[in-house]
Design a protein around this motif. Structure first.
Motif, PDB file in Angstrom:
ATOM      1  N   ASP A  98     -20.297  11.758 -16.787  1.00  0.00           N
ATOM      2  CA  ASP A  98     -20.619  12.307 -15.471  1.00  0.00           C
ATOM      3  C   ASP A  98     -19.432  12.216 -14.510  1.00  0.00           C
ATOM      4  O   ASP A  98     -19.300  13.043 -13.601  1.00  0.00           O
ATOM      5  N   VAL A  99     -18.580  11.211 -14.686  1.00  0.00           N
ATOM      6  CA  VAL A  99     -17.378  11.092 -13.840  1.00  0.00           C
ATOM      7  C   VAL A  99     -16.440  12.259 -14.123  1.00  0.00           C
ATOM      8  O   VAL A  99     -15.895  12.883 -13.199  1.00  0.00           O
ATOM      9  N   LEU A 122     -22.263  14.966 -24.915  1.00  0.00           N
ATOM     10  CA  LEU A 122     -22.059  16.337 -24.449  1.00  0.00           C
ATOM     11  C   LEU A 122     -22.864  17.327 -25.282  1.00  0.00           C
ATOM     12  O   LEU A 122     -23.480  18.257 -24.742  1.00  0.00           O
ATOM     13  N   LEU A 123     -22.871  17.136 -26.591  1.00  0.00           N
ATOM     14  CA  LEU A 123     -23.648  18.033 -27.439  1.00  0.00           C
ATOM     15  C   LEU A 123     -25.134  17.945 -27.127  1.00  0.00           C
ATOM     16  O   LEU A 123     -25.849  18.952 -27.173  1.00  0.00           O
ATOM     17  N   ARG A 167     -19.477  22.303 -33.808  1.00  0.00           N
ATOM     18  CA  ARG A 167     -20.712  22.286 -33.015  1.00  0.00           C
ATOM     19  C   ARG A 167     -20.408  22.501 -31.541  1.00  0.00           C
ATOM     20  O   ARG A 167     -21.123  23.237 -30.844  1.00  0.00           O
ATOM     21  N   GLY A 168     -19.358  21.871 -31.048  1.00  0.00           N
ATOM     22  CA  GLY A 168     -18.975  22.086 -29.660  1.00  0.00           C
ATOM     23  C   GLY A 168     -18.592  23.523 -29.399  1.00  0.00           C
ATOM     24  O   GLY A 168     -18.950  24.101 -28.358  1.00  0.00           O
ATOM     25  N   ALA A 228     -23.071  22.166 -17.875  1.00  0.00           N
ATOM     26  CA  ALA A 228     -22.401  23.404 -17.460  1.00  0.00           C
ATOM     27  C   ALA A 228     -20.924  23.119 -17.222  1.00  0.00           C
ATOM     28  O   ALA A 228     -20.513  22.689 -16.139  1.00  0.00           O
ATOM     29  N   ILE A 229     -20.113  23.347 -18.234  1.00  0.00           N
ATOM     30  CA  ILE A 229     -18.674  23.106 -18.182  1.00  0.00           C
ATOM     31  C   ILE A 229     -17.978  24.382 -18.616  1.00  0.00           C
ATOM     32  O   ILE A 229     -18.427  25.078 -19.528  1.00  0.00           O
TER      33      ILE A 229
END
Length: 285
Positions: free
Chosen positions: A267-268, A15-16, A45-46, A21-22
């Motif tokens: 991705d799921v 993810l990092l 970091r997130g 786009a979340i």
């Protein structure tokens, strides 16, 4: 996008790197209570790229022993460091005192246990929630529980209990739609006349929209003689239908996809969040 995902260890690095786009990330607060370390560094970091929601499982807001001081101080420190968009925990207890040969000893349960829906339990939870909010200097959200046992002699419905909690403490309500459905399915196992969907819709209709601050969606496991809220699969069609009902009732409420066991590819999760976002845009007034 107003929908988020539970950010679990298998997806930290991906993810990092991808910065998808979340809407927001949710993490379990207790996983980041340590002094420094790699986990807290990753969370920082997130947080540099996404809003973060801190979701706890250990405040034990319904405990007559009160809130554990060490736990609350660790949470307060984490809130200061991360500045989350929301802080939440459950309408439950997980901490009690037992009598031993050496006297009373506090013990922590390995599950989230339901409280009685009574005036006494309500007074306890209101006091504990207010203590947490005073220390954090912000309101928190309290989530309805998937409960596998209940207490005899409840004096009010769950929705009455939660509404009174919100009114008296000023907290928000986190509505877990999957928890509702799991409870209704287990109710049907005890009473074949129960319509699970109608039971859930009636529950949702009983809550005033102004108290609802977040919605959770997840999968569950049907084990035949019991249904378990295991967060180990995709959201089922019935829960999606109830989610649309909730959106029509509460409006465009931030929504989280939870997936904690058998965690799939990133991705799921993102696809589930996009599906939720599509329903949110279509159904919310």
């Amino acid at each position: 996008m107003q929908t988020g995902i539970g950010w679990r260890h298998p997806h930290y690095g991906e993810l990092l790197e991808r910065q998808l786009a979340i809407g927001f990330l949710e993490v379990h607060s207790e996983n980041f209570f340590a002094d420094g370390g790699a986990a807290l560094a990753v969370l920082r970091r997130g947080r540099a790229h996404y809003p973060v929601s801190l979701h706890g499982v250990g405040l034990s807001l319904g405990s007559v022993q009160g809130v554990d001081a060490w736990h609350l101080e660790r949470l307060a420190r984490l809130v200061t460091q991360i500045e989350p968009v929301r802080v939440s925990d459950h309408a439950c207890f997980a901490r009690a005192s037992i009598r031993t040969s050496a006297g009373l000893r506090d013990v922590h349960a390995s599950d989230l246990l339901p409280v009685p829906f009574s005036d006494e339990a309500l007074d306890t939870m209101v006091a504990n929630v207010q203590q947490v909010q005073d220390r954090l200097r912000r309101s928190i959200s309290v989530e309805n529980l998937s409960a596998y046992v209940s207490w005899d002699g409840d004096s009010m419905q769950e929705t009455e209990f939660l509404i009174a909690l919100a009114q008296r403490s000023g907290c928000g309500l986190l509505v877990d739609v999957n928890n509702l459905y799991v409870n209704a399915l287990n109710h049907k196992l005890r009473d074949a006349t129960v319509d699970p969907l109608q039971e859930c819709r009636s529950w949702l209709d009983a809550l005033p929209a102004q108290h609802v601050t977040e919605i959770h969606l997840a999968g569950h496991a049907d084990c035949g003689d019991i249904v378990i809220d295991d967060h180990g699969s995709a959201v089922c069609d019935a829960v999606w239908a109830l989610y649309r009902h909730a959106l029509a009732r509460f409006g465009a409420v931030p929504t989280l996809i939870e997936w904690d066991t058998d965690v799939p590819a990133l991705d799921v999760l993102v696809h589930e969040a996009m599906t939720a976002d599509g329903h949110l845009r279509e159904c919310a007034p």
